[in-house]
Write a protein that holds these residues in place. Structure first.
Motif, PDB file in Angstrom:
ATOM      1  N   SER A  48     -19.295  47.433  18.644  1.00  0.00           N
ATOM      2  CA  SER A  48     -18.028  47.588  17.917  1.00  0.00           C
ATOM      3  C   SER A  48     -17.457  46.322  17.275  1.00  0.00           C
ATOM      4  O   SER A  48     -17.275  46.270  16.073  1.00  0.00           O
TER       5      SER A  48
ATOM      6  N   HIS B 288     -28.713  51.068  11.810  1.00  0.00           N
ATOM      7  CA  HIS B 288     -27.820  51.761  10.873  1.00  0.00           C
ATOM      8  C   HIS B 288     -26.913  50.683  10.306  1.00  0.00           C
ATOM      9  O   HIS B 288     -27.080  49.499  10.631  1.00  0.00           O
TER      10      HIS B 288
ATOM     11  N   ASP C 224     -20.799  46.397  13.080  1.00  0.00           N
ATOM     12  CA  ASP C 224     -21.249  45.588  14.223  1.00  0.00           C
ATOM     13  C   ASP C 224     -22.759  45.357  14.203  1.00  0.00           C
ATOM     14  O   ASP C 224     -23.283  44.615  15.031  1.00  0.00           O
ATOM     15  N   HIS C 225     -23.451  45.954  13.226  1.00  0.00           N
ATOM     16  CA  HIS C 225     -24.902  45.759  13.109  1.00  0.00           C
ATOM     17  C   HIS C 225     -25.281  44.997  11.840  1.00  0.00           C
ATOM     18  O   HIS C 225     -26.459  44.729  11.601  1.00  0.00           O
TER      19      HIS C 225
ATOM     20  N   ASP D 192     -26.580  52.772  19.846  1.00  0.00           N
ATOM     21  CA  ASP D 192     -25.683  53.692  19.130  1.00  0.00           C
ATOM     22  C   ASP D 192     -26.195  55.128  19.161  1.00  0.00           C
ATOM     23  O   ASP D 192     -26.460  55.744  18.126  1.00  0.00           O
TER      24      ASP D 192
ATOM     25  N   HIS E 273     -21.875  57.214  21.526  1.00  0.00           N
ATOM     26  CA  HIS E 273     -22.361  56.206  22.477  1.00  0.00           C
ATOM     27  C   HIS E 273     -22.557  56.848  23.845  1.00  0.00           C
ATOM     28  O   HIS E 273     -21.937  57.862  24.160  1.00  0.00           O
TER      29      HIS E 273
ATOM     30  N   HIS F 204     -25.102  47.333  24.104  1.00  0.00           N
ATOM     31  CA  HIS F 204     -23.940  47.766  23.314  1.00  0.00           C
ATOM     32  C   HIS F 204     -22.740  47.975  24.240  1.00  0.00           C
ATOM     33  O   HIS F 204     -22.050  48.999  24.208  1.00  0.00           O
TER      34      HIS F 204
END
Ligand SMILES: [Zn+2]
Ligand SMILES: [Zn+2]
Length: 297
Positions: free
Chosen positions: A15, A76, A80-81, A197, A244, A266
């Motif tokens: 996040s 994706h 946050d990625h 995720d 999640h 995560h």
């Protein structure tokens, strides 16, 4: 080419990044994982953890006087990625070559999202102005990413792939808003599955279990405690349907797929070291070879 398959965690939060006291043991950077297969470097996601990783790669390449070549896979394109990519030093190095893959409806989807993330309104340097050579391509679930003596390329089948190749297979999961790619990276008979995720299903996510079957290392989303997921943790609304997993969902996939090790990943950004440690302890009672990811693991 010989060598080991190594996994190193640089960002383990979900996040948003969470620096500060109480976040020191596991770390506050968002998702980024380095995979080393012999001399080859592959990176999973570009959360803020990719920033210190990039600095290290750049220093190593400069000291060794060799050009960097890296594969970067996006699970994706949520913030946050991706948010560390504009600060990824190798992307600015003229002699670096980046092969960047991820989801998207057309082959150009990924590059247009990355371009948008660095539009003049949002960031001072555009994607084009970053000096490295970049091959950016959205790939389909049926495609296979191969890194062999011929270099990095996308294949339509496993025919002709030799034992020396680093091979990446894709499973598209719908257990996250907008969908997510789960990757299986195989090298010299060893496999790592990266399943971030993703939310579990009642009776486990069978497609994911089949995809992760016998993986040596399963990296799985375990953002929430059971109480938090159900809305029974004071101050935290229920997170069912957020895309999640709970620690139990992660353990169920690890057990059903007979993974060698489970790495919980995560972590919720609101969770202190103490809370993540509690989740880790709970995981160990459900799947013996479980541990929580921390920066530098
Ligand atoms: Zn995420
Ligand atoms: Zn996401």
């Amino acid at each position: 080419m010989s060598g080991k398959l190594r996994v190193k965690f640089w960002g383990v939060r979900g996040s948003y990044p969470t620096p500060g006291e109480g976040m020191v043991k596991y770390g506050g950077n968002t998702a980024s994982v380095e995979i080393r297969a012999g001399e080859r470097t592959l990176i999973l996601d570009a959360g803020t953890g990719i920033i210190p990783l990039g600095r290290g790669l750049a220093q190593y390449a400069s000291a060794q006087k060799h050009a960097l070549e890296v594969v970067l896979l996006f699970s994706h394109l949520h913030h946050d990625h991706t948010q560390g990519f504009p600060f990824f030093v190798p992307a600015y190095m003229p002699n670096a070559r980046l092969h960047i893959f991820g989801p998207g409806g057309t082959p150009e989807t990924l590059s247009s999202v990355l371009e948008h993330n660095q539009s003049s309104e949002t960031f001072p340097v555009s994607l084009r102005e970053m000096a490295s050579t970049k091959n950016i391509q959205s790939v389909r679930e049926s495609q296979i990413i191969v890194w062999d003596e011929a270099g990095v390329h996308v294949a339509e089948s496993t025919v002709g792939i030799n034992d020396e190749a680093l091979v990446v297979r894709i499973h598209k999961s719908y257990a996250h808003p907008g969908g997510v790619y789960i990757y299986r990276i195989t090298w010299h008979g060893k496999s790592v599955v990266y399943a971030t995720d993703t939310e579990g299903y009642v009776g486990t996510d069978r497609k994911l279990v089949a995809f992760a079957r016998d993986a040596d290392v399963l990296i799985h989303d375990a953002q929430y405690s059971e109480e938090h997921y159900r809305g029974q943790l004071a101050g935290f609304p229920s997170t069912q349907g957020y895309g999640h997993s709970t620690v139990t969902m992660a353990c169920e996939v690890a057990a059903a797929s007979e993974a060698g090790q489970l790495i919980l990943f995560h972590h919720d950004p609101a969770y202190s070291d103490e809370m993540v440690a509690r989740i880790e302890a709970s995981a160990k009672t459900q799947f013996r070879e479980a541990q929580a990811a921390y920066e530098a693991l």
